[in-house]
Design a protein around this motif. Structure first.
Motif, PDB file in Angstrom:
ATOM      1  N   ARG A  79       0.826  -1.206   0.000  1.00  0.00           N
ATOM      2  CA  ARG A  79       0.000   0.000   0.000  1.00  0.00           C
ATOM      3  C   ARG A  79       0.863   1.260   0.000  1.00  0.00           C
ATOM      4  N   SER A  80       1.955   1.243   0.747  1.00  0.00           N
ATOM      5  CA  SER A  80       2.876   2.373   0.773  1.00  0.00           C
ATOM      6  C   SER A  80       3.481   2.594  -0.614  1.00  0.00           C
ATOM      7  N   SER A  81       3.837   1.529  -1.264  1.00  0.00           N
ATOM      8  CA  SER A  81       4.391   1.613  -2.613  1.00  0.00           C
ATOM      9  C   SER A  81       3.377   2.216  -3.583  1.00  0.00           C
ATOM     10  N   LYS A  82       2.120   1.828  -3.460  1.00  0.00           N
ATOM     11  CA  LYS A  82       1.065   2.391  -4.311  1.00  0.00           C
ATOM     12  C   LYS A  82       0.915   3.893  -4.088  1.00  0.00           C
ATOM     13  N   ILE A  83       0.996   4.291  -2.824  1.00  0.00           N
ATOM     14  CA  ILE A  83       0.881   5.718  -2.512  1.00  0.00           C
ATOM     15  C   ILE A  83       2.032   6.486  -3.145  1.00  0.00           C
ATOM     16  N   SER A 109       0.915   9.182   7.061  1.00  0.00           N
ATOM     17  CA  SER A 109       2.269   9.091   6.517  1.00  0.00           C
ATOM     18  C   SER A 109       2.472   9.966   5.289  1.00  0.00           C
ATOM     19  N   MET A 110       1.402  10.247   4.547  1.00  0.00           N
ATOM     20  CA  MET A 110       1.560  11.081   3.348  1.00  0.00           C
ATOM     21  C   MET A 110       1.063  12.508   3.555  1.00  0.00           C
ATOM     22  N   ARG A 111       0.597  12.828   4.740  1.00  0.00           N
ATOM     23  CA  ARG A 111       0.016  14.142   5.015  1.00  0.00           C
ATOM     24  C   ARG A 111       0.986  15.279   4.728  1.00  0.00           C
ATOM     25  N   GLY A 112       2.186  15.203   5.268  1.00  0.00           N
ATOM     26  CA  GLY A 112       3.157  16.284   5.100  1.00  0.00           C
ATOM     27  C   GLY A 112       3.456  16.571   3.650  1.00  0.00           C
ATOM     28  N   GLU A 140      10.119  11.289  -0.216  1.00  0.00           N
ATOM     29  CA  GLU A 140      10.706   9.968  -0.055  1.00  0.00           C
ATOM     30  C   GLU A 140      11.633   9.913   1.154  1.00  0.00           C
ATOM     31  N   ALA A 141      12.353  11.006   1.423  1.00  0.00           N
ATOM     32  CA  ALA A 141      13.212  11.049   2.605  1.00  0.00           C
ATOM     33  C   ALA A 141      12.371  10.981   3.879  1.00  0.00           C
ATOM     34  N   SER A 142      11.291  11.774   3.927  1.00  0.00           N
ATOM     35  CA  SER A 142      10.434  11.742   5.117  1.00  0.00           C
ATOM     36  C   SER A 142       9.665  10.438   5.204  1.00  0.00           C
ATOM     37  N   GLN A 143       9.295   9.856   4.064  1.00  0.00           N
ATOM     38  CA  GLN A 143       8.561   8.594   4.039  1.00  0.00           C
ATOM     39  C   GLN A 143       9.439   7.464   4.552  1.00  0.00           C
ATOM     40  N   SER A 144      10.722   7.530   4.234  1.00  0.00           N
ATOM     41  CA  SER A 144      11.645   6.508   4.714  1.00  0.00           C
ATOM     42  C   SER A 144      11.665   6.497   6.235  1.00  0.00           C
ATOM     43  N   GLN A 145      11.676   7.689   6.826  1.00  0.00           N
ATOM     44  CA  GLN A 145      11.645   7.789   8.284  1.00  0.00           C
ATOM     45  C   GLN A 145      10.315   7.275   8.828  1.00  0.00           C
ATOM     46  N   SER A 146       9.187   7.645   8.178  1.00  0.00           N
ATOM     47  CA  SER A 146       7.864   7.190   8.619  1.00  0.00           C
ATOM     48  C   SER A 146       7.740   5.683   8.493  1.00  0.00           C
ATOM     49  N   GLN A 147       8.285   5.106   7.412  1.00  0.00           N
ATOM     50  CA  GLN A 147       8.216   3.662   7.198  1.00  0.00           C
ATOM     51  C   GLN A 147       8.976   2.928   8.289  1.00  0.00           C
ATOM     52  N   THR A 148      10.137   3.487   8.679  1.00  0.00           N
ATOM     53  CA  THR A 148      10.910   2.860   9.738  1.00  0.00           C
ATOM     54  C   THR A 148      10.093   2.820  11.018  1.00  0.00           C
ATOM     55  N   ALA A 150       6.724   3.085  11.213  1.00  0.00           N
ATOM     56  CA  ALA A 150       5.519   2.276  11.014  1.00  0.00           C
ATOM     57  C   ALA A 150       5.842   0.790  11.029  1.00  0.00           C
ATOM     58  N   SER A 151       6.946   0.391  10.392  1.00  0.00           N
ATOM     59  CA  SER A 151       7.267  -1.034  10.346  1.00  0.00           C
ATOM     60  C   SER A 151       7.653  -1.564  11.714  1.00  0.00           C
TER      61      SER A 151
END
Length: 156
Positions: A79-83, A109-112, A140-148, A150-151
Motif C-alpha cells: 500500500r505504501s508503494s502504491k501511494i 504518513s503522506m500528510r506532510g 521519499e526522505a520523510s517517508q523513509s523515516q515514517s516507514q521505519t 511504522a514497520s
C-alpha cells in the motif's frame, strides 16, 4: 478494545482477533492488493493500529501470529508503494485526489508531502509544466523515516 486489552494484560481474559485478522483473510487481501495496481483493498480504517495493539498484547491468543505479522507488513509495504507511485504521477493542476480505502496511518504518513505539494500546485497554478520531482525527493526522505517507525509497530 481498550477494555479487552487491559483485561488481557491482567490475565482476566483472552482476546479473539477480528475476522479480518485471520491469516487466510489477510493472505487473500495481500493477493488482492498485488492484483489491484491502482486501487486499495478494503480494510478497516484503523487496521494498522488495531493489529499492532492486538499483536503486542494478545499474540499468544492468535493462531499463526508470526505469519499474520508478516502478512500485515507485506500489505502495508504494498500500500505504501502504491501511494508513492500515485504521488509520482501527479502533474499539472489538481482539484482533488480520490483516495478510496486508504487507512488512517497511510493518510498520516503522506500528510506532510500532500499538504506541501498541494500548496505548491495552488501557488503556481498558472505554470503549465510543473514537475513535483523536488517535492518527491523530500517526500521519499520523510517517508523513509515514517516507514521505519511504522514497520517497527509490528516488531516484538
Amino acid at each position: 478494545l481498550w477494555l479487552a486489552l487491559q483485561l488481557r494484560k491482567e490475565g482476566k481474559c483472552g482476546i479473539m482477533p477480528p475476522e479480518w485478522m485471520d491469516l487466510d483473510n489477510l493472505q487473500a487481501k495481500e493477493n488482492e492488493e498485488r492484483e489491484q495496481e491502482e486501487n486499495f483493498t478494503e480494510l478497516p480504517y484503523h487496521y494498522e493500529e488495531i493489529a499492532s495493539l492486538l499483536l503486542k498484547t494478545a499474540q499468544s491468543d492468535m493462531k499463526d501470529s508470526r505469519k499474520v505479522k508478516t502478512t500485515l507488513k507485506n500489505i502495508s509495504d504494498l500500500r505504501s508503494s502504491k501511494i508513492k507511485q500515485g504521488l509520482r504521477t501527479i502533474k499539472g493542476k489538481i482539484d482533488f485526489i480520490k483516495l478510496n480505502n486508504v487507512a488512517a496511518m497511510e493518510l498520516y504518513s503522506m500528510r506532510g508531502f500532500s499538504v506541501k505539494t498541494l500548496s505548491a500546485f495552488k501557488s503556481i497554478s498558472q505554470a503549465t509544466n510543473y514537475e513535483p520531482s523536488q517535492q518527491m525527493a523530500t517526500y521519499e526522505a520523510s517517508q523513509s523515516q515514517s516507514q521505519t517507525q511504522a514497520s517497527s509497530q509490528y516488531d516484538d
